[in-house]
Scaffold this active site. Structure first.
Site, PDB file in Angstrom:
ATOM      1  N   LYS A 148      43.959  48.255  53.245  1.00 47.40           N
ATOM      2  CA  LYS A 148      42.699  48.815  53.826  1.00 47.40           C
ATOM      3  C   LYS A 148      41.366  48.645  54.029  1.00 47.40           C
ATOM      4  O   LYS A 148      41.198  49.116  55.060  1.00 47.40           O
ATOM      5  CB  LYS A 148      42.900  50.248  52.246  1.00 47.40           C
ATOM      6  CG  LYS A 148      44.362  50.158  52.461  1.00 47.40           C
ATOM      7  CD  LYS A 148      44.730  51.513  51.868  1.00 47.40           C
ATOM      8  CE  LYS A 148      44.265  51.078  49.951  1.00 47.40           C
ATOM      9  NZ  LYS A 148      45.279  50.562  49.479  1.00 47.40           N
ATOM     10  N   ARG A 153      44.838  59.680  45.029  1.00 44.82           N
ATOM     11  CA  ARG A 153      45.980  57.937  44.722  1.00 44.82           C
ATOM     12  C   ARG A 153      46.672  58.716  44.172  1.00 44.82           C
ATOM     13  O   ARG A 153      48.428  58.332  43.694  1.00 44.82           O
ATOM     14  CB  ARG A 153      45.455  56.900  43.530  1.00 44.82           C
ATOM     15  CG  ARG A 153      45.472  55.886  44.681  1.00 44.82           C
ATOM     16  CD  ARG A 153      44.802  54.909  43.057  1.00 44.82           C
ATOM     17  NE  ARG A 153      45.283  53.336  43.475  1.00 44.82           N
ATOM     18  CZ  ARG A 153      43.918  52.250  43.958  1.00 44.82           C
ATOM     19  NH1 ARG A 153      43.727  52.517  45.139  1.00 44.82           N
ATOM     20  NH2 ARG A 153      44.612  51.486  43.920  1.00 44.82           N
ATOM     21  N   ARG A 168      44.761  36.366  48.076  1.00 42.94           N
ATOM     22  CA  ARG A 168      43.385  36.796  48.303  1.00 42.94           C
ATOM     23  C   ARG A 168      42.543  36.283  46.621  1.00 42.94           C
ATOM     24  O   ARG A 168      43.093  36.372  45.892  1.00 42.94           O
ATOM     25  CB  ARG A 168      44.109  38.700  47.637  1.00 42.94           C
ATOM     26  CG  ARG A 168      42.566  39.332  47.843  1.00 42.94           C
ATOM     27  CD  ARG A 168      42.709  40.774  48.218  1.00 42.94           C
ATOM     28  NE  ARG A 168      42.960  41.596  47.298  1.00 42.94           N
ATOM     29  CZ  ARG A 168      43.351  42.651  47.416  1.00 42.94           C
ATOM     30  NH1 ARG A 168      43.274  43.596  47.855  1.00 42.94           N
ATOM     31  NH2 ARG A 168      44.063  43.506  45.805  1.00 42.94           N
ATOM     32  N   ARG A 181      41.026  38.256  41.984  1.00 42.00           N
ATOM     33  CA  ARG A 181      40.663  39.636  41.034  1.00 42.00           C
ATOM     34  C   ARG A 181      41.777  39.588  40.251  1.00 42.00           C
ATOM     35  O   ARG A 181      42.318  38.896  40.488  1.00 42.00           O
ATOM     36  CB  ARG A 181      40.652  40.488  42.122  1.00 42.00           C
ATOM     37  CG  ARG A 181      39.714  40.941  42.149  1.00 42.00           C
ATOM     38  CD  ARG A 181      39.838  42.490  43.543  1.00 42.00           C
ATOM     39  NE  ARG A 181      41.054  43.323  43.268  1.00 42.00           N
ATOM     40  CZ  ARG A 181      41.171  44.411  43.632  1.00 42.00           C
ATOM     41  NH1 ARG A 181      40.837  44.362  44.970  1.00 42.00           N
ATOM     42  NH2 ARG A 181      42.355  45.417  43.693  1.00 42.00           N
ATOM     43  N   ARG A 185      50.777  47.035  39.979  1.00 40.94           N
ATOM     44  CA  ARG A 185      50.763  48.315  41.212  1.00 40.94           C
ATOM     45  C   ARG A 185      51.293  48.621  42.156  1.00 40.94           C
ATOM     46  O   ARG A 185      51.203  49.761  42.400  1.00 40.94           O
ATOM     47  CB  ARG A 185      49.343  47.071  41.508  1.00 40.94           C
ATOM     48  CG  ARG A 185      47.778  47.403  40.558  1.00 40.94           C
ATOM     49  CD  ARG A 185      47.283  45.808  40.945  1.00 40.94           C
ATOM     50  NE  ARG A 185      46.813  46.449  42.449  1.00 40.94           N
ATOM     51  CZ  ARG A 185      46.314  45.478  43.158  1.00 40.94           C
ATOM     52  NH1 ARG A 185      46.291  44.254  42.597  1.00 40.94           N
ATOM     53  NH2 ARG A 185      45.613  45.282  43.965  1.00 40.94           N
TER      54      ARG A 185
END
Ligand code: ADP
Ligand code: ZN
Length: 214
Positions: free
Chosen positions: A13, A88, A127, A160, A171
């Site tokens: 996103k 969300r 990531r 992260r 998540r």
């Protein structure tokens, strides 16, 4: 364009938003980025949000909705916006409808980016982000020129906290339970634009440009 990006964590996103906001001349509003910056600056919101963000849990709705409502008071949203990571859950979506209604604004599209669980898990695992300028990399798909060093600012890139293996599955579960119901919510309103996000960001971008004539 007044639009929302919907899709699993790690589906791309943020990177897709980067291309879209440039193309359509609108602002990118990422509630995740807003919370991370609040955490870094130790603001009141940041202190409350910290434990949720680090565990990959949703920050309470009232805090999130207030943050969004305040963000929409800025002048820069007048030419349009692209939300990323908000709403969300159904409560946030209903609240968002009210916020927009008060301003006499309509949503043009809800862009739903799809990819398999394996695909998003692999993307999140690889990531890396720059803690200084926020640039996002992937160890194999989008590596920095010099290993572990941010191309823009020379800072050592990091993972992260909420991208750790343990947190990713939580998540994804929260996404399925709370965020996925928004697909039928927006489909019923005739706003859903579905694109395949399993290839690369350019292809995702291309599909959106073809399907969304705004
Ligand atoms: P992702 O990579 O999962 O899309 P984001 O950067 O969008 O991550 O969000 C990071 C974290 O910020 C979330 O796990 C959550 O703690 C918080 N957050 C972001 N947006 C929202 C929201 N709309 N409601 C509640 N919490 C949010
Ligand atoms: Zn950097």
């Amino acid at each position: 364009m007044r639009a929302i990006l919907l899709g699993a964590p790690g589906v791309g996103k943020g990177t897709t938003a980067g291309l879209l906001v440039e193309h359509y001349g609108v602002v990118h509003i990422s509630t995740g980025d807003m919370f991370r910056s609040a955490l870094k600056n130790e603001t009141k919101v940041g202190l409350v949000a910290k434990s949720y963000v680090e565990k990959g849990l949703l920050v309470p709705d009232n805090i999130t909705n207030d943050l969004v409502e305040e963000r929409l008071l800025s002048d820069d949203v007048k030419n349009g916006f692209l939300f990323d990571g908000y709403p969300r859950n159904l409560f946030q979506a209903e609240e968002f409808d009210k916020i927009l209604k008060n301003k006499n604004w309509n949503l043009d599209a809800v862009i739903y980016i799809t990819a398999s669980d394996e695909c998003v898990i692999e993307r999140i695992a690889g990531r890396r982000v720059c803690p200084k300028c926020g640039a996002v990399y992937h160890i194999t798909n989008i590596p920095p020129k010099v290993s572990d060093i941010c191309d823009n600012c020379g800072t050592t890139i990091i993972q992260r906290k909420d991208d750790s293996k343990e947190t990713v599955l939580d998540r994804l579960r929260i996404y399925k339970e709370q965020t996925k119901p928004l697909i039928s919510y927006y489909e019923a309103k005739g706003l859903l634009v579905e694109v395949d996000g399993s290839k690369n960001v350019e292809l995702t971008f291309k599909q959106i440009k073809e399907k969304f004539k705004g």
